[in-house]
Design a protein around this motif. Structure first.
Motif, mmCIF file in Angstrom:
data_model
loop_
_atom_site.group_PDB
_atom_site.id
_atom_site.type_symbol
_atom_site.label_atom_id
_atom_site.label_comp_id
_atom_site.label_asym_id
_atom_site.label_seq_id
_atom_site.Cartn_x
_atom_site.Cartn_y
_atom_site.Cartn_z
ATOM 1 N N ASN A 104 0.810 -1.216 0.000
ATOM 2 C CA ASN A 104 0.000 0.000 0.000
ATOM 3 C C ASN A 104 0.845 1.269 0.000
ATOM 4 O OD1 ASN A 104 -2.286 -1.599 0.090
ATOM 5 N ND2 ASN A 104 -2.388 -1.571 2.327
ATOM 6 N N VAL A 105 2.040 1.199 0.575
ATOM 7 C CA VAL A 105 2.861 2.404 0.703
ATOM 8 C C VAL A 105 3.287 2.930 -0.665
ATOM 9 C CG1 VAL A 105 4.975 3.346 1.709
ATOM 10 C CG2 VAL A 105 3.656 1.631 2.959
ATOM 11 N N ILE A 106 3.610 2.035 -1.586
ATOM 12 C CA ILE A 106 4.135 2.474 -2.886
ATOM 13 C C ILE A 106 3.096 2.366 -3.997
ATOM 14 C CG2 ILE A 106 6.498 1.862 -2.260
ATOM 15 C CD1 ILE A 106 6.194 -0.678 -3.873
ATOM 16 N N GLN A 107 1.842 2.111 -3.654
ATOM 17 C CA GLN A 107 0.814 2.019 -4.683
ATOM 18 C C GLN A 107 0.551 3.341 -5.401
ATOM 19 O OE1 GLN A 107 -2.831 0.126 -3.508
ATOM 20 N NE2 GLN A 107 -1.843 -1.829 -3.048
ATOM 21 N N PRO A 108 0.529 4.495 -4.720
ATOM 22 C CA PRO A 108 0.260 5.752 -5.452
ATOM 23 C C PRO A 108 1.235 6.043 -6.587
ATOM 24 C CG PRO A 108 -0.069 6.083 -3.106
ATOM 25 C CD PRO A 108 0.527 4.720 -3.255
ATOM 26 N N PRO A 109 2.571 5.982 -6.377
ATOM 27 C CA PRO A 109 3.445 6.248 -7.530
ATOM 28 C C PRO A 109 3.332 5.190 -8.620
ATOM 29 C CG PRO A 109 4.719 5.538 -5.605
ATOM 30 C CD PRO A 109 3.343 5.813 -5.133
ATOM 31 N N ILE A 110 3.122 3.924 -8.222
ATOM 32 C CA ILE A 110 2.939 2.872 -9.231
ATOM 33 C C ILE A 110 1.686 3.138 -10.048
ATOM 34 C CG2 ILE A 110 2.553 0.414 -9.588
ATOM 35 C CD1 ILE A 110 5.385 1.048 -8.770
ATOM 36 N N ALA A 111 0.617 3.553 -9.380
ATOM 37 C CA ALA A 111 -0.627 3.856 -10.090
ATOM 38 C C ALA A 111 -0.452 5.025 -11.050
ATOM 39 C CB ALA A 111 -1.734 4.153 -9.077
ATOM 40 N N MET A 112 0.306 6.030 -10.648
ATOM 41 C CA MET A 112 0.531 7.178 -11.519
ATOM 42 C C MET A 112 1.296 6.769 -12.779
ATOM 43 S SD MET A 112 2.417 10.799 -10.619
ATOM 44 C CE MET A 112 3.980 9.944 -10.300
ATOM 45 N N ILE A 113 2.329 5.944 -12.605
ATOM 46 C CA ILE A 113 3.109 5.493 -13.764
ATOM 47 C C ILE A 113 2.272 4.612 -14.674
ATOM 48 C CG2 ILE A 113 5.120 4.149 -14.471
ATOM 49 C CD1 ILE A 113 6.475 5.014 -11.865
ATOM 50 N N SER A 114 1.543 3.656 -14.090
ATOM 51 C CA SER A 114 0.742 2.733 -14.897
ATOM 52 C C SER A 114 -0.381 3.463 -15.620
ATOM 53 C CB SER A 114 0.173 1.627 -14.012
ATOM 54 O OG SER A 114 -0.674 2.164 -13.008
ATOM 55 N N ASN A 115 -1.005 4.446 -14.982
ATOM 56 C CA ASN A 115 -2.064 5.209 -15.641
ATOM 57 C C ASN A 115 -1.520 6.038 -16.798
ATOM 58 O OD1 ASN A 115 -3.997 4.236 -13.881
ATOM 59 N ND2 ASN A 115 -3.796 5.951 -12.458
ATOM 60 N N THR A 116 -0.306 6.555 -16.636
ATOM 61 C CA THR A 116 0.313 7.308 -17.729
ATOM 62 C C THR A 116 0.576 6.407 -18.933
ATOM 63 O OG1 THR A 116 1.372 8.783 -16.117
ATOM 64 C CG2 THR A 116 2.261 8.763 -18.360
ATOM 65 N N ILE A 117 1.099 5.208 -18.663
ATOM 66 C CA ILE A 117 1.354 4.268 -19.765
ATOM 67 C C ILE A 117 0.052 3.852 -20.420
ATOM 68 C CG2 ILE A 117 2.276 1.987 -20.312
ATOM 69 C CD1 ILE A 117 4.279 2.351 -18.045
ATOM 70 N N TYR A 118 -0.976 3.613 -19.600
ATOM 71 C CA TYR A 118 -2.267 3.200 -20.150
ATOM 72 C C TYR A 118 -2.870 4.296 -21.024
ATOM 73 C CZ TYR A 118 -7.202 1.927 -20.302
ATOM 74 O OH TYR A 118 -8.470 1.641 -20.709
ATOM 75 N N SER A 119 -2.767 5.540 -20.589
ATOM 76 C CA SER A 119 -3.292 6.648 -21.385
ATOM 77 C C SER A 119 -2.568 6.754 -22.726
ATOM 78 C CB SER A 119 -3.157 7.963 -20.607
ATOM 79 O OG SER A 119 -3.871 7.901 -19.382
ATOM 80 N N ALA A 120 -1.261 6.506 -22.707
ATOM 81 C CA ALA A 120 -0.508 6.542 -23.969
ATOM 82 C C ALA A 120 -0.943 5.415 -24.903
ATOM 83 C CB ALA A 120 0.989 6.450 -23.674
ATOM 84 N N LEU A 121 -1.198 4.232 -24.345
ATOM 85 C CA LEU A 121 -1.652 3.104 -25.172
ATOM 86 C C LEU A 121 -3.041 3.350 -25.727
ATOM 87 C CD1 LEU A 121 -0.384 0.075 -23.037
ATOM 88 C CD2 LEU A 121 0.641 1.035 -25.097
ATOM 89 N N VAL A 122 -3.892 4.037 -24.961
ATOM 90 C CA VAL A 122 -5.225 4.374 -25.461
ATOM 91 C C VAL A 122 -5.130 5.355 -26.623
ATOM 92 C CG1 VAL A 122 -7.387 5.540 -24.868
ATOM 93 C CG2 VAL A 122 -6.403 3.878 -23.287
ATOM 94 N N LYS A 123 -4.228 6.311 -26.530
ATOM 95 C CA LYS A 123 -4.097 7.318 -27.594
ATOM 96 C C LYS A 123 -3.610 6.704 -28.900
ATOM 97 C CE LYS A 123 -3.329 11.345 -24.620
ATOM 98 N NZ LYS A 123 -2.385 12.440 -24.238
ATOM 99 N N ILE A 124 -2.738 5.694 -28.793
ATOM 100 C CA ILE A 124 -2.240 5.087 -30.037
ATOM 101 C C ILE A 124 -3.116 3.930 -30.499
ATOM 102 C CG2 ILE A 124 0.130 5.744 -29.509
ATOM 103 C CD1 ILE A 124 0.691 2.925 -28.609
ATOM 104 N N GLY A 125 -4.190 3.637 -29.747
ATOM 105 C CA GLY A 125 -5.168 2.652 -30.191
ATOM 106 C C GLY A 125 -4.913 1.219 -29.784
ATOM 107 N N LEU A 126 -3.925 0.950 -28.943
ATOM 108 C CA LEU A 126 -3.660 -0.427 -28.522
ATOM 109 C C LEU A 126 -4.604 -0.887 -27.412
ATOM 110 C CD1 LEU A 126 0.249 -0.599 -28.521
ATOM 111 C CD2 LEU A 126 -1.358 -1.445 -30.247
ATOM 112 N N CYS A 127 -5.158 0.047 -26.669
ATOM 113 C CA CYS A 127 -6.118 -0.281 -25.611
ATOM 114 C C CYS A 127 -7.356 0.579 -25.783
ATOM 115 C CB CYS A 127 -5.506 -0.055 -24.222
ATOM 116 S SG CYS A 127 -4.172 -1.182 -23.794
#
Length: 402
Positions: A256-279
């Motif tokens: 739980n302690v390191i979930q916020p930064p991990i979530a921020m990084i993963s959400n950024t990657i996911y948003s990039a994949l959505v923009k290029i159409g992979l997700c």
């Protein structure tokens, strides 16, 4: 446990043939042990376990190891040993790894196969192992590009079910995330903690020399591949794909302690994949009138991709815990008071005076919302009472603060 093999690996063909003869003599005993261990699992599960056990005899031959396992230099042009991406997973060179593979596949057959079906389990097995072979090969090509050491291309042999073991750990986390495995002085260990814990354990075993150098890499690639497949691509019986539940995010694998930064990084990657159409982008619909029921839909799907039974189970747990908390609050004098005003007579409406719960109750209520099917941890506020103009009872309602 299964067979008494008293041979050392010499790499000779005589040793390989001797192992096969020993296995043949113990075949009835092996079958008996398989029935006791695997129980009423399907034929495909027993077949995989049998092939893994019999292939252990081939590990006594260096040539067989080279031909069956994935060697990065031979998988690339001009050799193109493509068949090794399908055969490498059945070969183990340590007998204790064979036992781990059999127990893992047997667990998958008893726990996961009844929920998914035999074809889906085999699909999961094939996708995870094939992806592990490709990703692990790519990893060693990157190491070669950085060091120009040809040993990473021709002396590394990728084999075993380490990636599939990781995939089963992820699937069990998805199905039963809150099941407590053991209690320790540092806290409880549940299925949520298993994937990452086993990964770090594999790294420790690699450092002490109990597993090959490829094992942690294969395990990590298996974690990543299985999560991506189960999160976005697995097809369900109701026609939906994936599992967008909040307890199955990539950040939920970490403490739980390191979930916020991990979530921020993963959400950024996911948003990039959505923009290029992979997700595909997830569209969330919030029902303000019913704060517990939150629906999530993905464009192209007809209904929510969260399993109904799992959602109902979590909703009931949250409601039960909330009821117990409110009961304690009412018992301690915190609650609603009703009084009949003498000025208005017996036909006058009752006046309900709600009292605001203490901050601890409010934080508890917010934490209970996280346990339910509500996504992105929405907070709830208690709205001021709304009185009826026609003399009815006053009501309090809950609204979302999103």
């Amino acid at each position: 446990m299964f067979v008494n093999v008293s041979l050392f690996k010499s790499g000779s063909n005589d040793s390989t043939m001797a192992v096969f003869r020993t296995l043949s003599r113990n075949l009835p005993y092996l079958r008996q042990q398989f029935e006791a261990l695997l129980g009423n699992t399907s034929t495909s599960v027993k077949f995989i376990c049998g092939v893994v056990l019999l292939s252990y005899g081939l590990s006594y031959s260096d040539e067989a190891v080279r031909v069956i396992s994935v060697t990065p230099g031979y998988l690339a042009p001009p050799s193109f040993w493509l068949w090794t991406t399908f055969t490498f997973c059945f070969l183990e060179i340590h007998f204790w790894e064979v036992l781990v593979d059999i127990v893992t596949v047997g667990l998958c057959g008893k726990l996961i196969e009844p929920l998914w079906g035999q074809m889906e389990m085999l699909t999961f097995f094939a996708i995870v192992n094939f992806a592990v072979a490709i990703l692990t090969t790519a990893f060693y090509f990157i190491l070669y590009a950085c060091t120009f050491n040809t040993e990473f291309l021709f002396m590394v042999h990728i084999h075993g079910l380490a990636g599939y073991v990781a995939g089963v750990a992820v699937a069990v986390k998805q199905i039963m995330p809150d099941l407590v495995i053991m209690k320790t002085p540092l806290g409880k260990i549940s299925n949520r903690n298993v994937p990452l814990t086993v990964f770090f354990l594999s790294v420790i075993l690699k450092v002490v020399g109990l597993v090959d150098g490829t094992y942690p890499t294969m395990f990590f690639n298996g974690l990543l591949t299985s999560w991506i497949y189960l999160r976005f691509y697995q097809k369900h019986s109701n026609g939906t794909r994936g599992d967008m539940a909040d307890y199955f995010t990539i950040a939920s694998f970490f403490p739980n302690v390191i979930q916020p930064p991990i979530a921020m990084i993963s959400n950024t990657i996911y948003s990039a994949l959505v923009k290029i159409g992979l997700c595909r982008k997830v569209v969330r619909k919030y029902d303000v009138a019913s704060p517990i029921g939150v629906t999530i839909s993905i464009p192209g799907s007809s209904s929510s991709n969260i399993d109904h039974h799992d959602t109902e189970r979590r909703r009931q747990i949250a409601l039960k815990a909330l009821s117990e908390r409110l009961s304690k609050s009412h018992g301690g004098g915190v609650g609603t008071k009703s009084a009949l005003s003498p000025k208005h007579g017996k036909h006058s409406p009752k006046v309900i005076t709600p009292t605001s719960p203490p901050s601890s109750d409010r934080s508890t209520f917010q934490s209970l919302a996280v346990q339910g099917p509500v996504m992105h941890h929405p907070h709830y506020q208690q709205k001021k009472p709304i009185s009826d103009d026609d003399g009815g009872d006053e009501r309090t309602s809950l609204v979302q603060d999103v």
